[in-house]
Scaffold this motif. Structure first.
Motif, short mmCIF file in Angstrom:
data_model
loop_
_atom_site.label_atom_id
_atom_site.label_comp_id
_atom_site.label_asym_id
_atom_site.label_seq_id
_atom_site.Cartn_x
_atom_site.Cartn_y
_atom_site.Cartn_z
N SER A 1 0.95 111.68 37.69
CA SER A 1 1.12 110.99 36.42
C SER A 1 2.42 111.42 35.73
N GLU A 2 2.94 110.52 34.89
CA GLU A 2 4.22 110.71 34.21
C GLU A 2 4.16 111.86 33.22
N SER B 1 -6.10 105.89 39.91
CA SER B 1 -5.34 105.05 39.00
C SER B 1 -6.21 104.68 37.81
N ASP C 1 -1.44 102.87 35.76
CA ASP C 1 -0.79 104.15 35.98
C ASP C 1 -1.67 105.00 36.89
N LEU D 1 -1.35 97.90 31.48
CA LEU D 1 -0.62 99.08 31.93
C LEU D 1 -1.42 99.71 33.05
N ILE E 1 5.39 102.54 25.59
CA ILE E 1 5.20 101.62 26.71
C ILE E 1 6.21 100.51 26.51
N TYR F 1 -3.03 108.75 37.83
CA TYR F 1 -3.30 109.93 37.03
C TYR F 1 -3.55 111.09 37.95
N ASN G 1 4.99 99.00 31.18
CA ASN G 1 5.39 100.17 31.97
C ASN G 1 5.32 101.39 31.07
N LEU G 2 4.95 102.50 31.66
CA LEU G 2 4.81 103.74 30.92
C LEU G 2 6.13 104.48 30.86
N GLU G 3 6.55 104.81 29.65
CA GLU G 3 7.73 105.62 29.39
C GLU G 3 7.24 106.93 28.76
#
Length: 101
Positions: free
Chosen positions: A85-86, A62, A79, A77, A30, A81, A24-26
């Motif tokens: 995105s985060e 994605s 995610d 991972l 990760i 984009y 998971n992206l933090e």
């Protein structure tokens, strides 16, 4: 590099090739909840990546990364984009852009 038509096809094949963990992206790392693991940019390598664009909606994009930790943990991972995105630290942005071409 491999070629895939769909995100699910990429993930399924990557799992068969050893990318077993879910990352998971933090903002600054990760993480892998199953292993209680956090990997900061200096502790992992992006081995491969694949981008997918939504057919009906250009915002439905994605990317899937094949990642290996310095200790040999292999995982995936996934995610979005673009606009969704985060928020990431500069180190994480740099690391995820330092992927093989």
């Amino acid at each position: 590099m491999y070629a895939y038509d769909t995100l699910s096809e990429a993930v399924n094949d990557m799992r068969k090739r050893g990318y077993k963990e879910d990352f998971n992206l933090e903002p600054n790392c990760i993480s892998c909840a199953q292993l209680d693991l956090q990997l900061h940019p200096e502790h992992f390598t992006v081995e491969e990546f694949y981008r997918f664009e939504g057919i009906s909606n250009p915002d439905d994009n994605s990317i899937v990364y094949g990642i290996t930790s310095k200790d040999g943990v292999m995982g995936i991972l996934v995610d979005g984009y673009g606009i969704y995105s985060e928020s990431l630290t500069d180190d994480m942005i740099s690391k995820l852009r330092m992927h093989p071409e």
